[in-house]
Enzyme design. Structure first.
Site, mmCIF file in Angstrom:
data_model
loop_
_atom_site.group_PDB
_atom_site.id
_atom_site.type_symbol
_atom_site.label_atom_id
_atom_site.label_comp_id
_atom_site.label_asym_id
_atom_site.label_seq_id
_atom_site.Cartn_x
_atom_site.Cartn_y
_atom_site.Cartn_z
ATOM 1 N N ILE A 65 -8.562 3.101 0.907
ATOM 2 C CA ILE A 65 -9.794 2.869 1.654
ATOM 3 C C ILE A 65 -10.051 4.065 2.566
ATOM 4 C CG2 ILE A 65 -9.514 0.354 1.619
ATOM 5 C CD1 ILE A 65 -8.572 0.489 4.488
ATOM 6 N N LYS B 54 -13.673 8.593 -7.557
ATOM 7 C CA LYS B 54 -12.952 9.864 -7.676
ATOM 8 C C LYS B 54 -11.595 9.791 -6.979
ATOM 9 C CE LYS B 54 -13.396 14.770 -6.476
ATOM 10 N NZ LYS B 54 -14.270 15.804 -5.884
ATOM 11 N N SER C 99 0.820 -1.210 0.000
ATOM 12 C CA SER C 99 0.000 0.000 0.000
ATOM 13 C C SER C 99 0.856 1.263 0.000
ATOM 14 C CB SER C 99 -0.971 -0.033 1.177
ATOM 15 O OG SER C 99 -1.932 -1.055 0.963
#
Length: 445
Positions: A126, A141, A100
């Site tokens: 997230i 978005k 990540s």
């Protein structure tokens, strides 16, 4: 005169050139392990500044992270790209990861190396937890922004843009061999020494601030390890959201114990320390204040159950509030997170298990309190009624008796005089005064 000047310049070049050549240069090595938080930004800045001040040949960051805050990641990437020395991200040790947020940081560095047995990738953003406890995926978005961002990082460094995008869109992760094959990293190395040998002579994938792209001269470099401070070690653990949540719970339990057992001071002291550590950890990771308010409300429910037992009503309310508060605590604080799904899965289990155990504890604890309340009349001064003591100062009608090794003020029940040495039986307690009567010979049993 000109010959002397020329000789002087030649001597100076012979003296100083070896110091700035590849051989004999200095490479700084630091370690970043754990969640990427606001504190990690400070770590990267500190390590890069130390390497810059020493005019090091390069800075190697041994990175092992499941990810973290998106804003912290972006700040770290900006600091790396403004560095005056090459920054090499080395995913290490074996079994570690640059997942990540760690993947973005690696792609924003001047060179990427990995140890066999590590992974890189899985970058989907997230927003934390939803009200039902499920992980909230970022809307298109936000996801599209990070797709563009990671593609830009890959394009700037000439790395594989397509695979970089798949780290987000497909949550893909790759091994060192795959990453090298597909042009995401530059080196696979078993340790720092191996990294120095293999990276020697390579050109940085990004320009170094003020120097452009630099050819690395690392083969015979002197290694300087930047050891983590005590603060670094503590923050590494408390910024893990699961540990921070558990610390807050332990802190609240300690405060509850201190509230219910005044005078001892140990539980509330330990509880306060744990609570502060947990809040500091969450402050670096980020949390929703509404969740913290619910945790405090749950603590109030538990205290209310202990003081005014409702046979589980407040305990059930406290457990439910604790679970909801724990979920809301990590429901996002206006920003995005870039962490592996396992991080939140472990956190969810910790929230539920902790709340249930806490509820069971208070249920049994409350039962004990209820029994203690029922026994209370037998545990006070009233239990002295019927016991036998000895007069140590004449009762006329008041004096002193010795009872169970303690001296008590006493008064004869009928106002008569009872001399020293006589045995007396307590018939009543008035404040701190025992009302007694003389024990006759056949009453001593």
């Amino acid at each position: 005169m000109r010959l002397n000047v020329a000789l002087t310049i030649l001597v100076l070049l012979m003296v100083f050139l070896p110091g700035v050549s590849a051989q004999g240069g200095t490479v700084y090595v630091a370690k970043v392990d754990g969640m990427i938080t606001g504190y990690t930004v400070d770590q990267f800045d500190r390590y890069i500044t130390m390497a810059e001040d020493a005019n090091a040949e390069a800075l190697i960051i041994e990175l092992n992270t499941p990810g973290g805050r998106a804003d912290a990641m972006q700040a770290i990437v900006s600091r790396i790209q403004s560095s005056k020395v090459p920054v090499i991200i080395y995913v290490h040790p074996s079994g570690g990861m640059a997942a990540s947020a760690g993947t973005y940081i690696a792609l924003g560095s001047h060179l990427i190396a990995m140890t066999p047995g590590t992974v890189i990738g899985a970058c989907r953003p997230i927003l934390g937890y939803g009200q039902n406890g499920s992980i909230v995926e970022a809307p298109p978005k936000i996801t599209n922004f990070y797709v563009a961002y990671i593609r830009e990082l890959a394009q700037m460094s000439g790395r594989n843009e397509t695979l970089a995008e798949e780290f987000i869109t497909e949550d893909r992760s790759v091994t060192p061999e795959e990453a090298l094959k597909y042009g995401v990293i530059e080196v696979i190395a078993t340790d720092v020494g191996d990294l120095l040998q293999k990276a020697d002579g390579m050109e940085t994938k990004l320009p170094v601030d003020g120097k452009g792209k630099v050819t690395l001269r690392l083969r015979d470099a002197r290694l300087v390890y930047i050891e983590p401070s005590f603060r670094d070690t503590v923050v590494k653990y408390i910024t893990d959201p699961t540990i921070a949540y558990l610390l807050i719970n332990i802190g609240m339990i300690g405060l509850i114990f201190g509230f219910l057992t005044p005078g001892w001071h140990v539980p509330e002291t330990i509880g306060a320390i744990m609570l502060v550590l947990g809040l500091v950890g969450l402050g670096y990771f980020g949390y929703e204040s509404a969740g913290l308010v619910l945790l405090i409300l749950a603590m109030i429910f538990f205290i209310a159950e202990a003081l005014t037992p409702t046979f589980g009503l407040f305990t059930v309310a406290g457990v439910i509030t604790f679970i909801v508060g724990g979920i809301m605590l990590f429901s996002g604080s206006g920003g995005e997170y870039l962490v592996t799904g396992e991080t939140y899965s472990i956190l969810r289990i910790a929230i539920i298990v902790t709340a249930v155990l806490l509820g069971l504890f208070f249920l049994f604890g409350v039962a004990a309190v209820v029994r203690a309340h029922k026994r209370k009349p037998e545990a006070g001064k009233e239990e002295l009624v019927g016991t036998v003591g000895k007069v140590v100062e004449d009762l006329d009608p008041e004096g002193v008796v010795k009872l169970r090794g303690e001296l008590w003020k006493a008064r004869s029940s009928d106002g008569s005089r009872i001399p020293v040495g006589e045995k007396v039986r307590v018939v009543k307690v008035e404040g701190l005064t025992l009302i007694v009567k003389k024990v006759e010979g056949n009453e001593e049993g």
